[in-house]
Write an enzyme that holds these catalytic residues in place. Structure first.
Site, short mmCIF file in Angstrom:
data_model
loop_
_atom_site.label_atom_id
_atom_site.label_comp_id
_atom_site.label_asym_id
_atom_site.label_seq_id
_atom_site.Cartn_x
_atom_site.Cartn_y
_atom_site.Cartn_z
N LYS A 24 1.12 -1.16 -0.04
CA LYS A 24 -0.19 -0.15 0.35
C LYS A 24 0.98 1.21 -0.16
O LYS A 24 1.90 1.16 0.10
CB LYS A 24 -0.87 0.21 1.20
CG LYS A 24 -1.88 -1.07 1.12
CD LYS A 24 -2.87 -0.98 -0.12
CE LYS A 24 -4.10 -2.16 0.03
NZ LYS A 24 -3.79 -3.35 -0.33
C1 LIG Z 1 -9.74 -2.63 -1.79
C2 LIG Z 1 -9.35 -3.39 -0.41
N1 LIG Z 1 -9.96 -3.56 0.56
C3 LIG Z 1 -9.50 -4.31 1.81
C4 LIG Z 1 -8.22 -4.61 1.80
C5 LIG Z 1 -7.68 -5.37 3.00
O1 LIG Z 1 -6.76 -4.66 3.61
P1 LIG Z 1 -5.76 -5.51 4.67
O2 LIG Z 1 -4.88 -6.49 3.96
O3 LIG Z 1 -4.90 -4.41 5.42
O4 LIG Z 1 -6.78 -6.05 5.64
C6 LIG Z 1 -7.49 -4.55 0.66
C7 LIG Z 1 -6.17 -5.18 0.71
O5 LIG Z 1 -5.43 -5.45 -0.19
C8 LIG Z 1 -7.89 -3.85 -0.71
O6 LIG Z 1 -7.24 -4.04 -1.62
#
Ligand SMILES: Cc1ncc(COP(=O)(O)O)c(C=O)c1O
Length: 386
Positions: free
Chosen positions: A184
């Site tokens: 990210k």
């Molecule tokens: C659009 C979206 N929502 C939620 C998430 C979940 O994030 P995390 O990996 O921090 O739980 C991601 C992760 O890639 C994502 O791309």
């Protein structure tokens, strides 16, 4: 000689992060402590908000936001079919029912008109995703939410820097959820943040994130002496660690300079690929700010002579890491089995999911590496049989 592999989404880690992690290790405070509080405050300042809660992933942020939105079994939450599975899974873990509304084919964001068409008597919330860092049509979505009395939870996993009509992503709805996963724009390894409009929602989320223990339970080991805590409801183990925020504090300090770097990569790709028979990501529209989290091209075999998966393999063979964001949600067997969803009912997400390829756009990329990506794309598409 083969060039080194370009890892997709490789984070840019500088000496400041490394020194801060070492300092945290020396301090003995590895878990949730003062650096988490500092990261929450600095993130709040960056977003211009008052209430934040750091958690250990965006998935946790979404789950807790949906719980704090007070959903009940049978309540429906409308979201996009073009997202990471975490978005939909969080709705399910909160005990609600996900409902999909197809995306706009150009912006790849949820289409407000299709959202309106999916509203029923059971709809309680909207969960838009600012896909790739491009803001959703928040005016239209908030109007739908207001008309029907819905909560809004913004999935800002791609959208830390995103703005829409002068307002920052995550500050339109009741909740904004952010990710600091390794690929990210701001990285803590694993990590997430909730931004909430109401102070009481953040207070509840902080309790839920730490086993349902009473407020400020993390302080119980501080030098102010032992503090008793009470379990006031059933919670989870979703707290973030000082070790993670040791990375995040310095990442956040570079969020704007890294945005400029990714914008430059985006513009180089755009100029280089203009004449190719592929779809490039839509340009940002005026009075919005794109976070440039993903640069995704669409490979239509009928136009390029090469299929998407063959293109992915050809990039990998040239030692360039690529991504797919995302195979549409109804393509996955679990959701088909559970909800009877059919991919063809969401044709825009279906087509994008089968044609999309994300090229590296990390702030860590050197000019030469960007040049290698460009050369590879031109080479693969230039030599493909038509
Ligand atoms: C659009 C979206 N929502 C939620 C998430 C979940 O994030 P995390 O990996 O921090 O739980 C991601 C992760 O890639 C994502 O791309």
């Amino acid at each position: 000689m083969q060039q080194p592999f370009i890892v997709f989404g490789s984070p840019q880690i500088e000496p400041a992060e490394i020194d801060e992690v070492v300092a945290s290790l020396h301090s003995g405070w590895l878990g949730t402590g003062p650096k988490v509080a500092r990261f929450e405050n600095e993130f709040a300042t960056y977003k211009g908000v008052a209430h934040t809660a750091a958690v250990n992933s965006c998935t946790a942020a979404l789950h807790l936001s949906l719980l704090a939105a007070d959903l009940h079994p049978g309540d429906e939450v409308i979201t996009t079919p073009l997202t990471f599975c975490a978005t939909v899974n969080a709705i399910l873990h909160a005990g609600a029912t996900p409902v999909l509304a197809d995306v706009d084919p150009a912006t790849m964001n949820i289409d407000p008109a299709r959202v309106e068409a999916k509203i029923t008597a059971r709809t309680r919330a909207l969960l838009p995703v600012h896909f790739a860092g491009r803001p959703c049509e928040m005016e239209a979505l908030m109007a739908v939410a207001e008309r029907h009395g819905l909560k809004v939870i913004e999935d800002c996993a791609h959208a830390i820097e995103t703005e829409y009509h002068g307002r920052k992503a995550g500050t339109f709805g009741d909740f904004g959820c952010f990710s600091f996963y390794v690929t990210k724009n701001v990285v803590t390894g694993e990590g997430g943040m909730v931004v909430a409009r109401r102070e009481e929602d953040i207070a509840r989320i902080k309790v839920l994130a730490l086993h349902g223990m009473s407020k400020d339970a993390w302080r119980r080991f501080s030098d102010a002496g032992f503090k008793h805590y009470q379990v006031v409801e059933l919670g989870f183990k979703y707290n973030m660690m000082d070790l993670q925020t040791a990375i995040g504090i310095h990442q956040l300090a570079r969020v704007e300079s890294n945005w400029v770097k990714r914008q430059a990569v985006w513009r180089r790709y755009h100029a280089a690929f203009e004449a190719l028979p592929i779809r490039l990501p839509a340009d940002p529209v005026p009075d919005t700010r794109h976070a440039y989290h993903l640069y995704s091209i669409l490979i239509d075999e009928a136009k390029t002579g090469i299929g998407r998966d063959a293109f992915l393999d050809a990039m990998t063979a040239r030692n360039i890491g690529v991504g797919v964001h995302y195979l549409s949600i109804p393509e996955h067997p679990f959701y088909q089995r559970t909800f009877g969803w059919r991919p063809e009912d969401y044709p825009n997400a279906l087509r994008i999911g089968r044609q999309t390829v994300s090229l590296p756009i990390s702030a860590k990329l050197s000019d030469d590496e960007v040049g290698r990506v460009i050369e590879a794309v031109l080479n693969i598409l230039g030599t493909a049989e038509r």
